[in-house]
Write an enzyme that holds these catalytic residues in place. Structure first.
Site, mmCIF file in Angstrom:
data_model
loop_
_atom_site.group_PDB
_atom_site.id
_atom_site.type_symbol
_atom_site.label_atom_id
_atom_site.label_comp_id
_atom_site.label_asym_id
_atom_site.label_seq_id
_atom_site.Cartn_x
_atom_site.Cartn_y
_atom_site.Cartn_z
ATOM 1 N N LYS A 111 0.941 -1.205 -0.084
ATOM 2 C CA LYS A 111 -0.164 0.120 0.296
ATOM 3 C C LYS A 111 1.184 1.191 -0.046
ATOM 4 O O LYS A 111 0.801 2.272 -0.582
ATOM 5 C CB LYS A 111 -0.885 -0.642 1.420
ATOM 6 N N GLU A 128 10.509 -4.226 4.648
ATOM 7 C CA GLU A 128 10.239 -5.822 4.223
ATOM 8 C C GLU A 128 9.882 -6.538 3.045
ATOM 9 O O GLU A 128 11.119 -6.613 2.423
ATOM 10 C CB GLU A 128 9.808 -6.808 5.345
ATOM 11 N N GLY A 167 -4.999 -1.864 4.960
ATOM 12 C CA GLY A 167 -4.022 -2.845 4.595
ATOM 13 C C GLY A 167 -4.727 -4.224 4.748
ATOM 14 O O GLY A 167 -5.213 -4.849 3.916
ATOM 15 N N ARG A 168 -5.080 -4.255 5.917
ATOM 16 C CA ARG A 168 -5.492 -5.917 6.334
ATOM 17 C C ARG A 168 -7.191 -6.003 5.913
ATOM 18 O O ARG A 168 -7.492 -7.080 5.757
ATOM 19 C CB ARG A 168 -5.428 -6.237 7.809
ATOM 20 N N GLU A 224 -4.985 -6.782 14.892
ATOM 21 C CA GLU A 224 -4.465 -5.542 13.992
ATOM 22 C C GLU A 224 -5.616 -4.594 14.280
ATOM 23 O O GLU A 224 -5.835 -3.537 15.318
ATOM 24 C CB GLU A 224 -4.286 -5.310 12.909
ATOM 25 N N HIS A 280 -6.355 -32.736 17.456
ATOM 26 C CA HIS A 280 -5.009 -33.648 17.567
ATOM 27 C C HIS A 280 -4.395 -32.518 17.748
ATOM 28 O O HIS A 280 -3.032 -33.452 18.476
ATOM 29 C CB HIS A 280 -4.412 -34.951 16.653
ATOM 30 N N LYS A 333 8.586 -0.270 15.081
ATOM 31 C CA LYS A 333 8.554 -0.594 13.583
ATOM 32 C C LYS A 333 10.720 0.726 13.834
ATOM 33 O O LYS A 333 11.403 0.484 13.230
ATOM 34 C CB LYS A 333 8.629 -0.431 12.189
#
Ligand code: F6P
Length: 562
Positions: free
Chosen positions: A213, A219, A273-274, A366, A397, A522
């Site tokens: 965005k 990263e 973003g999400r 978030e 399990h 950050k």
């Protein structure tokens, strides 16, 4: 309620607090014996069936929760969102992911401008571009078809598309359309992720989509530079134009990076973003893999839920009911976690998208992991849930022991009527899918009813094992049954979870659409990065860190010297 007052100061909140004791006195076994109550807690919409009768709640609880919704001005807040008001006030932005899947021709305004034509302009561009790549009309620098796509992005620019891709992979229609193609995701800055992605890949047949965005995320930009180098080294720098495209709101930085702006696919600051999987963030990579028609179905599924959420009365409104139940479980019953348990391997990335335990970005955590109200007032109550999950029966399990006899964790059971890949082995009692679904139906009852010492005695269980084998029950869950798992249903599921999070945030009175909590880490990483560079290149001393961090950094620098 005045806009700056906290929801916990309202009569509705206090009434619900007082109601907790009544509910705690009533076991789910008792609540489940009331068929009329159970029937009233099942709702259907567009092929979906939600059963929330195994919640520790009565009809009266819902009346009280509705009052709370009124006090929180839930209806008004939903309308403000759909009307494009700047409800993300700390970033001064509208929240319009619903516009990303609005039918062509509909009207959704942001700042008095209908944004739907802009959305469709980008969708049309994606359709055209993805068809050219898929058909071989757009080829790489050496004339070869681009059959592999690497989508580079992190957080919201990764998890949603990964969830949808994973869910579509075994859908017969989508799988057929994806034949001969591969979609890869590169998210982590860990060089291992690069190495794993590039293993077996040929730059000549690879198209890279840089998804960010902001186009500044450390990263993603480092990974993009690494992959650009990989392409340039193999095919020459001029090949980048044929092999790299971008998705971003920051087209200036896209161009600066060296990607032709004609090969950039835009979205807008009103897409968080999400919440961006329905923008070019998800639509481009998924269209390259499956074709635009499949992705359009996904958008239609999400849009169907948007319309339902916007227009249907609360007592029949899936995301509203789910959101109110979450508030009830978290803020009143005191259950801070929620397990997302799809009985479908294809939905294995649903929980990571909703929760994402190992990153800072997730739809739920978030959005609603906040400590102050939307007006900046510290909250005297907890918000957000700890989401986690795993497909059934795998989860059974591993962590179900804790859910059955340890902590109380409300569970979302998600089942699918028709399997994407049905199998019936000769001689087996039921089909493989029926076997899976037997567990989907059994687990909620095991949690709700439990098993009493009396039952165990009747079964001649030795007395020394009675307490060990007792299940207290009274553990809430809900069951959501989907008719099948195709692109449309996947879109529905996504939108249900997105809107549920919004409902919770609206009621808690927080801003579910900002994420200031990710900034501190950050900026500290930037400080460390500078130090690492200065120490390695110029031998500078480690300065400005506490004893512990300085010691760790020293060890790291010394131990990693050649
Ligand atoms: O983790 C914070 C965050 O800003 C998310 O909200 C976002 O989805 C992610 O980083 C990636 O950001 P971008 O798409 O700008 O690279």
């Amino acid at each position: 309620m005045a806009s700056s007052a906290l929801i916990c100061e309202t009569d509705a909140w206090k009434d619900l607090r007082a109601h907790v004791d009544d509910i705690k006195k009533t076991h789910l076994r008792e609540l489940m014996s009331d068929a009329k109550r159970c029937q009233s807690m099942m709702i259907e919409f567009d092929g979906l069936l939600l059963d929330y009768s195994r919640q520790c709640a009565t009809v009266d609880t819902f009346n009280k929760l509705n009052k709370l919704a009124e006090e929180a001005h839930l209806k008004e807040k939903i309308n403000l969102m759909f009307n494009g008001e700047r409800i993300n006030s700390t970033e001064n932005r509208s929240v319009l992911h619903v516009a990303l899947r609005a039918p062509r021709g509909s009207v959704i305004n942001s700042d008095g401008k209908n944004v739907v034509p802009d959305v469709w302009q980008v969708l049309d561009k994606i359709k055209e571009f993805s068809e050219r790549v898929r058909s071989g009309a757009w080829v790489g620098a050496t004339g070869k078809a681009l059959t592999n796509v690497i989508a580079i992005g992190i957080g919201g620019s990764f998890l949603g598309p990964l969830f949808v891709h994973t869910a579509l992979q075994t859908d017969p229609e989508a799988a057929q359309l994806a034949s001969g193609r591969k979609l890869h995701f590169l998210a982590n800055v860990d060089p291992i992720d690069v190495a794993r992605n590039l293993t077996g890949l040929n730059p000549e047949t690879t198209l890279v989509v840089v998804v960010s965005k902001t186009f500044t995320t450390a990263e993603t930009m480092l990974n993009a530079r690494t992959i650009r180098e990989w392409i340039s080294a193999a095919l020459g720098p001029q090949a980048v134009a044929k092999h790299m495209v971008a998705v971003s709101t920051n087209l200036t930085l896209v161009e600066k990076f060296g990607i032709d702006p004609n090969n950039a696919f835009a979205f807008w600051d009103w897409v968080g973003g999400r919440y961006s999987v329905c923008s070019a963030v998800g639509v481009l990579p998924l269209s390259l893999q499956y074709g635009f028609a499949v992705v359009e179905k996904f958008l239609k599924g999400a849009s169907s839920i948007d319309q339902h959420f916007h227009s249907v009365p609360f007592e029949k409104n899936l995301p509203v009911l789910l959101g109110l139940l979450s508030v009830w479980n978290v803020s009143f019953l005191g259950y801070p976690a929620r397990a997302i348990l799809p009985y479908s391997q294809a939905l294995e990335k649903l929980a990571p998208h909703i929760q994402q335990a190992c990153s800072d970005d997730s739809v739920s955590m978030e959005s609603n992991g906040k400590g102050v109200s939307i007006d900046g007032v510290p909250l005297p109550y907890e918000t957000g849930e700890i989401d986690f999950g795993e497909p059934g029966t795998n989860g059974q399990h591993s962590f179900y022991q804790l859910i059955h006899q340890g902590r109380v964790i409300p569970c979302d059971f998600i089942g699918v009527v028709r399997s994407q890949q049905p199998v019936y082995l000769k001689g087996e009692l039921v089909s493989n899918h029926d076997e899976l679904m037997s567990n989907f139906f059994a687990q909620p009852d095991a949690l709700a009813y439990g098993k009493t010492p009396e039952q165990l005695l009747k079964e001649n269980v030795p007395s020394n094992l009675i307490t060990h084998k007792t299940f207290s029950g009274n553990r809430p869950s809900l069951s959501l049954l989907l008719p099948s798992l195709n692109a449309y249903n996947i879109g529905q599921l996504l939108a249900i979870y997105e809107h549920r999070v919004a409902v919770e945030g609206f009621v808690w009175g927080i801003n579910s659409f900002d994420q200031w909590g990710v900034e501190l880490g950050k900026s500290l990483a930037t400080q460390v990065r500078k130090q690492l560079h200065a120490s390695r290149k110029k031998g500078e001393r480690i300065e400005g860190f506490n004893f512990s961090t300085a010691a760790l950094l020293t060890r790291y620098l010394e131990a990693s010297k050649d």
